[in-house]
Motif scaffolding. Structure first.
Motif, mmCIF file in Angstrom:
data_model
loop_
_atom_site.group_PDB
_atom_site.id
_atom_site.type_symbol
_atom_site.label_atom_id
_atom_site.label_comp_id
_atom_site.label_asym_id
_atom_site.label_seq_id
_atom_site.Cartn_x
_atom_site.Cartn_y
_atom_site.Cartn_z
ATOM 1 N N ILE A 48 40.366 50.279 40.484
ATOM 2 C CA ILE A 48 39.702 48.980 40.358
ATOM 3 C C ILE A 48 39.548 48.341 41.744
ATOM 4 O O ILE A 48 38.493 47.780 42.071
ATOM 5 N N GLY A 49 40.583 48.429 42.571
ATOM 6 C CA GLY A 49 40.523 47.871 43.925
ATOM 7 C C GLY A 49 39.458 48.543 44.771
ATOM 8 O O GLY A 49 38.756 47.875 45.538
ATOM 9 N N SER A 57 33.408 42.258 46.100
ATOM 10 C CA SER A 57 33.616 41.157 45.158
ATOM 11 C C SER A 57 34.893 40.401 45.516
ATOM 12 O O SER A 57 35.988 40.971 45.499
ATOM 13 N N ARG A 58 34.760 39.099 45.839
ATOM 14 C CA ARG A 58 35.925 38.285 46.193
ATOM 15 C C ARG A 58 36.835 38.094 44.982
ATOM 16 O O ARG A 58 38.058 38.121 45.105
ATOM 17 N N VAL A 59 36.275 37.891 43.831
ATOM 18 C CA VAL A 59 37.068 37.717 42.609
ATOM 19 C C VAL A 59 37.821 39.015 42.299
ATOM 20 O O VAL A 59 39.011 38.997 41.974
ATOM 21 N N GLY A 60 37.138 40.136 42.417
ATOM 22 C CA GLY A 60 37.764 41.431 42.167
ATOM 23 C C GLY A 60 38.897 41.711 43.140
ATOM 24 O O GLY A 60 39.964 42.195 42.744
ATOM 25 N N LEU A 61 38.695 41.389 44.423
ATOM 26 C CA LEU A 61 39.750 41.602 45.423
ATOM 27 C C LEU A 61 40.928 40.638 45.206
ATOM 28 O O LEU A 61 42.077 41.016 45.410
ATOM 29 N N LEU A 63 41.866 39.409 42.283
ATOM 30 C CA LEU A 63 42.559 39.951 41.119
ATOM 31 C C LEU A 63 43.392 41.178 41.512
ATOM 32 O O LEU A 63 44.529 41.332 41.058
ATOM 33 N N PHE A 64 42.820 42.002 42.354
ATOM 34 C CA PHE A 64 43.527 43.187 42.841
ATOM 35 C C PHE A 64 44.816 42.786 43.568
ATOM 36 O O PHE A 64 45.871 43.376 43.344
ATOM 37 N N LEU A 65 44.743 41.776 44.428
ATOM 38 C CA LEU A 65 45.920 41.301 45.156
ATOM 39 C C LEU A 65 46.982 40.788 44.183
ATOM 40 O O LEU A 65 48.169 41.102 44.334
ATOM 41 N N ALA A 66 46.569 40.020 43.190
ATOM 42 C CA ALA A 66 47.526 39.482 42.217
ATOM 43 C C ALA A 66 48.216 40.604 41.448
ATOM 44 O O ALA A 66 49.431 40.573 41.229
ATOM 45 N N ILE A 67 47.454 41.598 41.064
ATOM 46 C CA ILE A 67 48.033 42.716 40.308
ATOM 47 C C ILE A 67 48.994 43.515 41.187
ATOM 48 O O ILE A 67 50.067 43.927 40.732
ATOM 49 N N ILE A 68 48.643 43.699 42.451
ATOM 50 C CA ILE A 68 49.530 44.427 43.376
ATOM 51 C C ILE A 68 50.850 43.664 43.537
ATOM 52 O O ILE A 68 51.922 44.277 43.601
#
Length: 168
Positions: A48-49, A57-61, A63-68
């Motif tokens: 996904i990242g 995508s800023r929203v995608g990145l 979200l990726f940071l939060a999940i990490i």
């Protein structure tokens, strides 16, 4: 990272299978299962990242940071759980080992587990060779010796006799 964690978790579970006769509590493998689950999630989130990076995508990145961060917290929790639980497992393992060693007769399945353990870990008895002197097998044989699995791998003429302590 996910492949490395998967390998570590699988290695711990595989090693656990060799010694499960000595562990009464089946939750001892829980940290390894957590690590494997985190590795699978990390792999999916990594994909996904990568997609979010390619699309910029800023929203995608975000979200990726939060999940990490959540994954990092889960890994730290698994480490702490494994470290704390390690001390709780030790007395259970020793008492179970004593009961398994007490059933040793050189022929039954418990005997095979004891021989495997002593050969793989290069040890003799629960704590040392003197543990065998209190076991039923030692007293029934009457030959003042320990099982052959206590012998060092390089010892050629080892009989397990307590007169040859340097070969045990």
């Amino acid at each position: 990272a996910a492949a490395g964690l998967s390998y570590v978790g699988a290695y711990v579970i595989n090693t656990y299978k060799s010694y499960d006769s000595f562990l009464q509590d089946k939750y001892a493998v829980l940290p390894a299962v957590i690590i494997i689950c985190v590795a699978v999630v990390m792999f999916i989130i990594g994909l996904i990242g990568c997609c979010a990076t390619v699309r910029e995508s800023r929203v995608g990145l975000g979200l990726f940071l939060a999940i990490i961060l959540v994954i990092f917290i889960a890994e730290v929790s698994a480490f702490v759980l494994g470290f704390v639980y390690r001390e709780k497992v030790k007395p259970d393992v020793q008492s179970t080992m004593h009961s398994v060693f007490e059933k040793y007769d050189g022929k039954n399945s418990e005997s095979a587990v004891v021989d495997y353990l002593q050969e793989q870990l290069h040890c003799c008895g629960v704590k040392n060779y003197s543990d065998w002197t209190t076991m039923q097998w030692f007293n029934s044989t009457g030959n003042n010796s320990v099982p052959q699995s206590c012998c060092q791998q390089g010892a050629k003429n080892c009989t397990g006799s307590l007169d040859q302590l340097q070969e045990l």
